[in-house]
Design a protein around this motif. Structure first.
Motif, mmCIF file in Angstrom:
data_model
loop_
_atom_site.group_PDB
_atom_site.id
_atom_site.type_symbol
_atom_site.label_atom_id
_atom_site.label_comp_id
_atom_site.label_asym_id
_atom_site.label_seq_id
_atom_site.Cartn_x
_atom_site.Cartn_y
_atom_site.Cartn_z
ATOM 1 N N GLY A 119 11.143 -25.168 -27.260
ATOM 2 C CA GLY A 119 10.967 -26.774 -26.950
ATOM 3 C C GLY A 119 10.226 -27.235 -25.651
ATOM 4 O O GLY A 119 10.353 -28.330 -25.235
ATOM 5 N N ARG B 180 7.045 -28.524 -23.216
ATOM 6 C CA ARG B 180 5.954 -29.111 -23.301
ATOM 7 C C ARG B 180 4.586 -28.068 -23.136
ATOM 8 O O ARG B 180 3.641 -28.401 -23.998
ATOM 9 C CB ARG B 180 5.700 -30.388 -22.526
ATOM 10 C CG ARG B 180 4.674 -31.178 -22.553
ATOM 11 C CD ARG B 180 4.660 -32.590 -21.677
ATOM 12 N NE ARG B 180 5.576 -33.267 -22.340
ATOM 13 C CZ ARG B 180 5.859 -34.604 -21.997
ATOM 14 N NH1 ARG B 180 5.321 -35.224 -21.119
ATOM 15 N NH2 ARG B 180 6.725 -35.354 -22.650
ATOM 16 N N SER C 299 7.533 -21.794 -18.318
ATOM 17 C CA SER C 299 7.477 -23.188 -19.241
ATOM 18 C C SER C 299 8.187 -24.307 -18.556
ATOM 19 O O SER C 299 8.931 -24.137 -17.701
ATOM 20 C CB SER C 299 8.110 -22.821 -20.737
ATOM 21 O OG SER C 299 9.567 -22.510 -20.245
ATOM 22 N N ARG D 145 9.142 -28.759 -19.470
ATOM 23 C CA ARG D 145 9.017 -29.952 -20.303
ATOM 24 C C ARG D 145 8.689 -31.386 -19.535
ATOM 25 O O ARG D 145 8.659 -32.259 -19.917
ATOM 26 C CB ARG D 145 10.677 -30.206 -20.626
ATOM 27 C CG ARG D 145 11.237 -29.433 -21.414
ATOM 28 C CD ARG D 145 12.527 -29.480 -22.190
ATOM 29 N NE ARG D 145 13.033 -28.748 -22.959
ATOM 30 C CZ ARG D 145 14.164 -28.602 -23.523
ATOM 31 N NH1 ARG D 145 15.090 -29.687 -23.425
ATOM 32 N NH2 ARG D 145 14.621 -27.689 -24.542
ATOM 33 N N THR E 59 0.068 -26.084 -25.259
ATOM 34 C CA THR E 59 0.499 -27.422 -25.381
ATOM 35 C C THR E 59 1.678 -27.482 -26.664
ATOM 36 O O THR E 59 1.421 -26.675 -27.431
ATOM 37 C CB THR E 59 -0.210 -28.548 -25.293
ATOM 38 O OG1 THR E 59 -1.167 -28.569 -26.501
ATOM 39 C CG2 THR E 59 -1.053 -28.329 -24.128
ATOM 40 N N LYS E 60 2.672 -28.388 -26.524
ATOM 41 C CA LYS E 60 3.600 -28.657 -27.750
ATOM 42 C C LYS E 60 2.762 -29.021 -29.136
ATOM 43 O O LYS E 60 3.199 -28.675 -30.079
ATOM 44 C CB LYS E 60 4.478 -29.772 -27.347
ATOM 45 C CG LYS E 60 5.623 -29.582 -28.398
ATOM 46 C CD LYS E 60 6.746 -30.569 -27.687
ATOM 47 C CE LYS E 60 8.069 -30.533 -28.550
ATOM 48 N NZ LYS E 60 8.779 -28.982 -28.681
ATOM 49 N N GLN F 230 2.646 -22.629 -29.874
ATOM 50 C CA GLN F 230 3.091 -21.967 -28.647
ATOM 51 C C GLN F 230 3.515 -20.502 -28.973
ATOM 52 O O GLN F 230 4.609 -20.371 -29.662
ATOM 53 C CB GLN F 230 4.255 -22.610 -27.959
ATOM 54 C CG GLN F 230 3.625 -24.065 -27.463
ATOM 55 C CD GLN F 230 4.524 -24.987 -27.070
ATOM 56 O OE1 GLN F 230 5.601 -24.731 -27.354
ATOM 57 N NE2 GLN F 230 4.352 -26.050 -25.818
ATOM 58 N N ASN G 136 7.409 -23.468 -30.690
ATOM 59 C CA ASN G 136 7.608 -24.751 -30.751
ATOM 60 C C ASN G 136 9.095 -25.390 -30.749
ATOM 61 O O ASN G 136 9.082 -26.509 -30.039
ATOM 62 C CB ASN G 136 6.419 -25.227 -31.684
ATOM 63 C CG ASN G 136 5.087 -25.044 -31.296
ATOM 64 O OD1 ASN G 136 4.699 -23.681 -31.442
ATOM 65 N ND2 ASN G 136 4.267 -26.074 -30.918
#
Length: 394
Positions: free
Chosen positions: A128, A130, A222, A224, A264-265, A269, A277
């Motif tokens: 999850g 970004r 990683s 968000r 990127t999302k 990924q 993802n």
């Protein structure tokens, strides 16, 4: 999810995470006393070998010169050197490994070569996000030399005297002083050597609100947040940031210049080969390769399917059998997606049906054969090699 759960705690968290204080103290005292080895003779006794025999194996015959070397292809087309020790040295390494494993507990950010952890647990830390950033350490095992290994044994939690640490390091390293990829002790030793690197990466991650994990030489970050810090990745998104590079080089490692990826999302990924993802998954091409190979086996028979498979895979290792590859891939898919996943069960049934036909098992008997294979019943031929996800699969 808390910071401790995702590996962004400070370096002071060290190797024990989430334990009550008294338990930490008791465990630390146990670990410090786990290897009370004052002399090389004590080490020999702990390894369950006579001192003279240990000296003979290490020095007289110079068995480390008899490592068996071979190469396997990497995903980028280059070759990975594997050095397998001779039987007597492998036995010594396994004995030493059993001593070391009881005195070391890996950090939560480490997922390679750890019991109960895998590429799946490594990938799950970054679900999850970004942005997902992957960087690799260049020449990971060759960069770990005799001096670094000896230093591991002299430091906590082992704290061995210099002469004992030297003997232990000689068991682990080749004659050229390199930690071989293929020795029984190398995975654990590499994690120990990387403790200060992991501490530095955890502090770096905490400062920029990143998640960090490491699987062998694969470092993953990683976040968000809406932007990536330039200290992590340069604006071009093809080169690591200067601060990250300096931190890694300070620990006597080097980042691979051609293995820096930002995902990127909105794109797929991947972390250690697993898509992250939304939930752990495998690339579609992986599933299609299984489905295509099963179709070829169903349509043309195993022998022709084997030939077709070899023709289409340039990195094929001679001697591997298609049915063994399929068994491994379906089991891998079950690990990632879960044993009850519809696709996993459908591919498993197709594979087991083909194995059953090859070995003369009636389709109506496959369910009993699978259950018998699970229990190890001699009524099932060893050559059947059914995939058993759980008893009663049908």
């Amino acid at each position: 999810m808390s910071d401790r759960a995702v590996g962004v705690g400070s370096a002071a968290d060290e190797d024990q995470v989430g334990c009550p204080l008294k338990a930490q103290v008791a465990q630390a005292e146990h670990k410090e006393s786990a290897l009370q080895l004052a002399t090389p003779a004590d080490l020999a006794k702990a390894l369950e070998v006579d001192s003279r025999r240990l000296n003979y194996l290490l020095y007289a015959k110079r068995l480390r010169k008899h490592y068996t070397n071979f190469s396997i292809p990497k995903s980028d087309g280059s070759q990975r050197l594997i050095s397998v020790p001779p039987p007597h040295l492998l036995w010594l390494q396994r004995q030493l490994l059993s001593l070391l494993a009881g005195a070391y507990q890996p950090k939560q950010c480490i997922h390679g070569f750890c019991e109960g952890r895998s590429i799946l647990t490594n990938a799950e830390m970054h679900l999850g996000a970004r942005f997902v950033v992957n960087v690799d350490l260049k020449d990971f095992f060759p960069s770990i030399h005799f001096g670094r290994v000896e230093g591991v044994f002299r430091a906590s939690p082992f704290s061995l005297p210099p002469e004992v640490a030297t003997v232990a390091a000689q068991i682990c390293c080749r004659d050229d002083g390199i930690l071989p990829q293929g020795a029984a002790t190398s995975p654990l030793i590499s994690n120990l050597v990387c403790r200060q690197l992991d501490n530095a990466m955890l502090e770096f991650a905490k400062r920029f609100r990143l998640r960090y994990s490491r699987y062998a030489d694969d470092l993953t970050f990683s976040t968000r947040q809406s932007r990536l810090p330039v200290e992590l990745i340069k604006a071009s998104e093809t080169q690591p940031g200067d601060e990250l590079r300096e931190l890694v080089e300070k620990q006597s490692f080097e980042l691979h210049p051609r293995k820096c990826y930002v995902r990127t999302k909105s794109r797929r990924q991947e972390v250690t080969g697993i898509t992250v993802n939304a939930f752990p998954n495998v690339p579609r091409r992986f599933v299609r390769s299984i489905d295509g190979a099963l179709y070829a086996w169903e349509s043309f028979g195993l022998e022709q399917a084997q030939a077709l498979w070899e023709d289409r895979h340039a990195t094929w290792r001679q001697g591997q059998k298609l049915k063994n590859v399929l068994r491994g891939r379906i089991n891998y898919l079950a690990m990632v997606r879960g044993k009850d996943n519809f696709l996993v069960r459908r591919l498993t049934r197709r594979f087991n049906r083909l194995i059953g036909l090859e070995n003369g098992i009636a389709l109506s008997s496959l369910k009993n054969a699978e259950a018998s294979a699970m229990t190890g019943s001699p009524s099932v031929p060893r050559r059947c090699s059914l995939i058993v996800l759980r008893e009663g699969l049908g």
